[in-house]
Design an enzyme around this catalytic site. Structure first.
Site, PDB file in Angstrom:
ATOM      1  N   ARG A 169      -1.946 -34.687  78.791  1.00 41.02           N
ATOM      2  CA  ARG A 169      -3.229 -34.402  78.128  1.00 41.02           C
ATOM      3  C   ARG A 169      -4.342 -35.281  78.694  1.00 41.02           C
ATOM      4  NH1 ARG A 169      -3.259 -35.580  72.307  1.00 41.02           N
ATOM      5  NH2 ARG A 169      -5.412 -35.144  72.817  1.00 41.02           N
ATOM      6  N   ASP A 214      -8.439 -47.333  73.420  1.00 42.35           N
ATOM      7  CA  ASP A 214      -7.624 -46.493  74.304  1.00 42.35           C
ATOM      8  C   ASP A 214      -6.897 -47.298  75.395  1.00 42.35           C
ATOM      9  OD1 ASP A 214      -8.363 -44.297  72.875  1.00 42.35           O
ATOM     10  OD2 ASP A 214      -9.916 -43.644  74.264  1.00 42.35           O
ATOM     11  N   ARG A 218      -8.067 -40.213  60.803  1.00 43.43           N
ATOM     12  CA  ARG A 218      -9.120 -39.580  61.595  1.00 43.43           C
ATOM     13  C   ARG A 218      -9.891 -38.466  60.869  1.00 43.43           C
ATOM     14  NH1 ARG A 218      -7.142 -38.833  67.699  1.00 43.43           N
ATOM     15  NH2 ARG A 218      -9.357 -39.021  68.119  1.00 43.43           N
ATOM     16  N   PRO A 219     -10.605 -38.831  59.805  1.00 44.78           N
ATOM     17  CA  PRO A 219     -11.408 -37.816  59.110  1.00 44.78           C
ATOM     18  C   PRO A 219     -12.613 -37.389  59.942  1.00 44.78           C
ATOM     19  CG  PRO A 219     -11.854 -39.999  58.223  1.00 44.78           C
ATOM     20  CD  PRO A 219     -10.751 -40.177  59.239  1.00 44.78           C
ATOM     21  N   VAL A 220     -13.269 -36.291  59.540  1.00 48.48           N
ATOM     22  CA  VAL A 220     -14.493 -35.848  60.239  1.00 48.48           C
ATOM     23  C   VAL A 220     -15.662 -35.749  59.250  1.00 48.48           C
ATOM     24  CG1 VAL A 220     -13.401 -34.688  62.198  1.00 48.48           C
ATOM     25  CG2 VAL A 220     -13.725 -33.424  60.074  1.00 48.48           C
ATOM     26  N   ASP A 221     -15.565 -36.555  58.168  1.00 52.34           N
ATOM     27  CA  ASP A 221     -16.602 -36.502  57.130  1.00 52.34           C
ATOM     28  C   ASP A 221     -17.997 -36.818  57.680  1.00 52.34           C
ATOM     29  OD1 ASP A 221     -15.225 -39.049  57.482  1.00 52.34           O
ATOM     30  OD2 ASP A 221     -16.546 -39.845  55.926  1.00 52.34           O
ATOM     31  N   LYS A 227     -11.836 -37.589  80.809  1.00 55.72           N
ATOM     32  CA  LYS A 227     -11.495 -36.574  79.797  1.00 55.72           C
ATOM     33  C   LYS A 227     -12.494 -36.596  78.637  1.00 55.72           C
ATOM     34  CE  LYS A 227      -8.179 -37.674  76.667  1.00 55.72           C
ATOM     35  NZ  LYS A 227      -8.592 -37.539  75.254  1.00 55.72           N
ATOM     36  N   ASN A 228     -12.784 -37.808  78.134  1.00 56.52           N
ATOM     37  CA  ASN A 228     -13.591 -37.892  76.919  1.00 56.52           C
ATOM     38  C   ASN A 228     -15.088 -37.681  77.166  1.00 56.52           C
ATOM     39  OD1 ASN A 228     -11.285 -38.177  75.516  1.00 56.52           O
ATOM     40  ND2 ASN A 228     -11.459 -40.390  75.175  1.00 56.52           N
ATOM     41  N   ARG A 238      -7.714 -32.227  68.810  1.00 55.23           N
ATOM     42  CA  ARG A 238      -8.724 -32.519  67.782  1.00 55.23           C
ATOM     43  C   ARG A 238     -10.142 -32.400  68.319  1.00 55.23           C
ATOM     44  NH1 ARG A 238      -7.088 -35.294  63.471  1.00 55.23           N
ATOM     45  NH2 ARG A 238      -9.174 -36.116  63.235  1.00 55.23           N
ATOM     46  N   VAL A 272      -9.885 -50.146  65.357  1.00 54.58           N
ATOM     47  CA  VAL A 272     -10.507 -48.810  65.320  1.00 54.58           C
ATOM     48  C   VAL A 272      -9.633 -47.801  64.570  1.00 54.58           C
ATOM     49  CG1 VAL A 272     -11.456 -46.926  66.716  1.00 54.58           C
ATOM     50  CG2 VAL A 272     -11.749 -49.304  67.468  1.00 54.58           C
ATOM     51  N   CYS A 287      -3.184 -37.245  62.186  1.00 54.76           N
ATOM     52  CA  CYS A 287      -2.997 -37.502  63.609  1.00 54.76           C
ATOM     53  C   CYS A 287      -2.060 -38.699  63.756  1.00 54.76           C
ATOM     54  CB  CYS A 287      -4.361 -37.788  64.215  1.00 54.76           C
ATOM     55  SG  CYS A 287      -4.311 -38.467  65.849  1.00 54.76           S
TER      56      CYS A 287
HETATM   57  N1  EPU Z   1     -14.141 -41.903  61.449  1.00 54.98           N
HETATM   58  C1  EPU Z   1     -14.438 -41.657  60.141  1.00 54.98           C
HETATM   59  N2  EPU Z   1     -15.144 -40.510  59.840  1.00 54.98           N
HETATM   60  C2  EPU Z   1     -15.548 -39.636  60.782  1.00 54.98           C
HETATM   61  C3  EPU Z   1     -15.240 -39.898  62.135  1.00 54.98           C
HETATM   62  C4  EPU Z   1     -14.531 -41.054  62.444  1.00 54.98           C
HETATM   63  O1  EPU Z   1     -14.084 -42.433  59.263  1.00 54.98           O
HETATM   64  O2  EPU Z   1     -16.169 -38.620  60.436  1.00 54.98           O
HETATM   65  C5  EPU Z   1     -13.376 -43.129  61.826  1.00 54.98           C
HETATM   66  C6  EPU Z   1     -12.015 -42.832  62.464  1.00 54.98           C
HETATM   67  O3  EPU Z   1     -11.031 -42.555  61.518  1.00 54.98           O
HETATM   68  C7  EPU Z   1     -11.764 -44.093  63.258  1.00 54.98           C
HETATM   69  C8  EPU Z   1     -13.179 -44.509  63.685  1.00 54.98           C
HETATM   70  O4  EPU Z   1     -14.077 -43.801  62.834  1.00 54.98           O
HETATM   71  O5  EPU Z   1     -11.216 -45.075  62.446  1.00 54.98           O
HETATM   72  C9  EPU Z   1     -13.527 -44.211  65.127  1.00 54.98           C
HETATM   73  O6  EPU Z   1     -13.129 -42.912  65.473  1.00 54.98           O
HETATM   74  P1  EPU Z   1     -13.985 -41.984  66.421  1.00 54.98           P
HETATM   75  O7  EPU Z   1     -14.609 -40.915  65.594  1.00 54.98           O
HETATM   76  O8  EPU Z   1     -14.882 -42.810  67.265  1.00 54.98           O
HETATM   77  O9  EPU Z   1     -12.862 -41.326  67.314  1.00 54.98           O
HETATM   78  P2  EPU Z   1     -12.941 -39.895  67.956  1.00 54.98           P
HETATM   79  O10 EPU Z   1     -14.353 -39.572  68.245  1.00 54.98           O
HETATM   80  O11 EPU Z   1     -12.150 -38.934  67.150  1.00 54.98           O
HETATM   81  C10 EPU Z   1     -12.845 -40.638  70.463  1.00 54.98           C
HETATM   82  C11 EPU Z   1     -11.919 -40.407  71.624  1.00 54.98           C
HETATM   83  C12 EPU Z   1     -10.615 -41.141  71.379  1.00 54.98           C
HETATM   84  C13 EPU Z   1     -10.928 -42.633  71.210  1.00 54.98           C
HETATM   85  C14 EPU Z   1     -11.934 -42.839  70.076  1.00 54.98           C
HETATM   86  C15 EPU Z   1     -12.386 -44.275  69.914  1.00 54.98           C
HETATM   87  C16 EPU Z   1     -12.629 -38.247  72.421  1.00 54.98           C
HETATM   88  C17 EPU Z   1     -12.324 -36.806  72.627  1.00 54.98           C
HETATM   89  N3  EPU Z   1     -11.705 -38.984  71.774  1.00 54.98           N
HETATM   90  O12 EPU Z   1     -12.164 -40.123  69.324  1.00 54.98           O
HETATM   91  O13 EPU Z   1      -9.805 -40.952  72.526  1.00 54.98           O
HETATM   92  O14 EPU Z   1      -9.752 -43.339  70.903  1.00 54.98           O
HETATM   93  O15 EPU Z   1     -13.107 -42.028  70.328  1.00 54.98           O
HETATM   94  O16 EPU Z   1     -12.964 -44.755  71.070  1.00 54.98           O
HETATM   95  O17 EPU Z   1     -13.662 -38.729  72.857  1.00 54.98           O
HETATM   96  C18 EPU Z   1      -7.792 -40.855  73.760  1.00 54.98           C
HETATM   97  O18 EPU Z   1      -8.452 -40.498  74.748  1.00 54.98           O
HETATM   98  O19 EPU Z   1      -6.579 -41.201  73.838  1.00 54.98           O
HETATM   99  C19 EPU Z   1      -8.431 -40.882  72.442  1.00 54.98           C
HETATM  100  C20 EPU Z   1      -7.749 -40.889  71.301  1.00 54.98           C
END
Ligand code: EPU
Length: 420
Positions: free
Chosen positions: A399, A307, A122-125, A22-23, A93, A329, A117
């Protein structure tokens, strides 16, 4: 809402096929928006999140052709709207993954800002600041990230404060069409990031260093279509291995990729399982034994994936001894704990660590969870519990796990879906 009813106590035994990841599938679908000619994506899992991404493409006017094997051919040049609306982003997301490609290829994107979430803030900054460093003008207005760029994005040296998987993917997808070189430092090394990079390279991108903490991208003017097959799902693989181990059973998984599962395979051996593998298969045999409790700490790849944390908690719940599981994480990924307690698990949470004292037997109870992996862990708990466990809100499972009840039935589990 559909439910799963599981009659516990059966040792799993059999062989199943692992689906596409999926990811990996989600960013690769987003990457198809970058190509001037059609891209065909193969080995896509049949999952709600994939359907949501296809729906999002539908909203944007992107034409999709789906064949009988669920291979999807994407015609990005038919796009009409550069917007990912709130209605879709709130259900998934990962819709944020269209931000980088839309901006890089069409110079504009409007993507709803994902809200809070169930597993953390889970910010996207870092997605936003990375794109700004490449010359994008970004405002957050009316709940939307509105991003634009005059001419082309420019290559930049970007140091990610935190390792972020989709953040790295968004910047990578933007960088492939940028003017000049982009360096992404502290990049995520997850196999799904590597798979995305390989797909982009097949489309004509110039990328080096993917799979390490420093990715270098030399921007190109255009990308072409290609046919690309998504890598196998390592988290689905790990989930079935843990399920077999928890039940004292045996499982052979085919069409998987053992070399991206080291952390999980080694931990299962520590739990007492005999684990063998070849190029594309893994066999685990617990030989009827009760597993030993394991300690683990989640962290970005190649360490233990977050995960798979909840699934190991379920294993520890019926294991011999006490295991400590630390989540580094996400800040709130222990929703399964309270539900497992209702099944008789002896679990305590101390900060970001769950301490599980294994019990000989869990007891069935109605349970539900608010995220995908927590739900999977409750299914594992149900497989080892005495009696009929009812798992509610299984849309979370749908999902991320393709045909979970069929696959478990193939392994001998007594599990059925009760439609709403
Ligand atoms: N973070 C920030 N700022 C950002 C982005 C992330 O502070 O701009 C923080 C997050 O809050 C978190 C850490 O960085 O504490 C890591 O989060 P990451 O961004 O890596 O997570 P993600 O990209 O949103 C993906 C997977 C998740 C998986 C995580 C960690 C996808 C679509 N989703 O999420 O998958 O848990 O990486 O490996 O690839 C799942 O499949 O159940 C799932 C949640």
């Amino acid at each position: 809402m559909d439910k799963l009813i599981i009659t516990g106590g059966v040792r799993l035994d059999g062989e199943i096929r692992v689906s596409g990841a999926k990811n990996s599938a989600l960013p690769i679908l987003a990457a198809t928006l970058l190509a001037d000619s059609p891209v065909t994506v193969c080995n896509l899992p049949h999952l709600h999140d994939i359907t949501t991404m296809c729906e999002l493409f539908g909203c944007m006017g992107v034409e999709l052709l789906v064949d009988e094997k669920m291979n999807v051919e994407v015609h990005a040049s038919t796009i009409k709207q550069l917007v990912a609306p709130y209605e879709l982003v709130k259900t998934m997301r990962a819709s944020i993954l269209v931000l980088g490609p839309l901006l890089a290829r069409f110079g504009y994107a409007e993507v709803s800002l994902p809200g809070g979430c169930a597993i953390g803030s889970r910010p996207v900054d870092l997605h936003i600041s990375g794109l700004q460093a490449m010359g994008a003008d970004i405002v957050v207005e009316d709940g939307y990230i509105k991003a634009s760029v005059k001419d082309r994005l420019k290559g930049a040296h970007i140091l990610m404060d935190t390792v972020t998987v989709t953040g790295t993917e968004n910047i990578l997808m933007a960088a492939v069409l940028a003017d000049g070189e982009t360096i992404i430092e502290n990049a995520a090394r997850e196999p799904e990031v590597v798979d995305l990079a390989e797909c982009l390279i097949t489309m004509g991108a110039r990328i080096k260093g993917h799979g390490t903490g420093m990715i270098r991208v030399q921007g190109v003017e255009r990308l072409d279509g290609c046919t690309y097959s998504v890598l196998p799902d390592r988290i689905e693989t790990g989930t079935y291995l843990i399920a077999a181990a928890a039940t004292g059973g045996r499982v052979r998984l085919k069409d998987t990729q053992p070399n991206i599962l080291d952390a999980i395979l080694f931990k299962l051996r520590e739990a007492g399982a005999s684990v063998e593998w070849g190029d594309d298969w893994i066999e685990l045999d617990m030989k009827g034994k009760r597993p030993r409790a394991v300690d683990l700490k989640t962290a970005p790849y190649p360490a233990m994936p977050t995960d798979i944390q909840a699934q190991f908690t379920a294993l520890n719940a019926i294991a011999e001894g006490t295991g400590r599981i630390t989540e580094t994480v996400f800040e709130n990924r222990f929703m399964h704990v309270q539900e497992m307690k209702r099944m008789g698990a002896d679990v305590d949470v101390e900060g970001n660590t769950v301490i599980v004292k294994g019990v000989e037997q869990l007891k069935a109870a109605p349970v539900m969870a608010t995220d995908l992996r927590a739900s999977a862990s409750l299914v594992i708990a149900g497989l080892v519990a005495e009696g009929d466990t009812v798992v509610e809100r299984i849309y979370h499972i749908d999902r991320g796990y393709e045909c979970i009840e069929e696959k478990l039935q193939q392994l001998g589990a007594k599990i059925r879906r009760v439609p709403a």
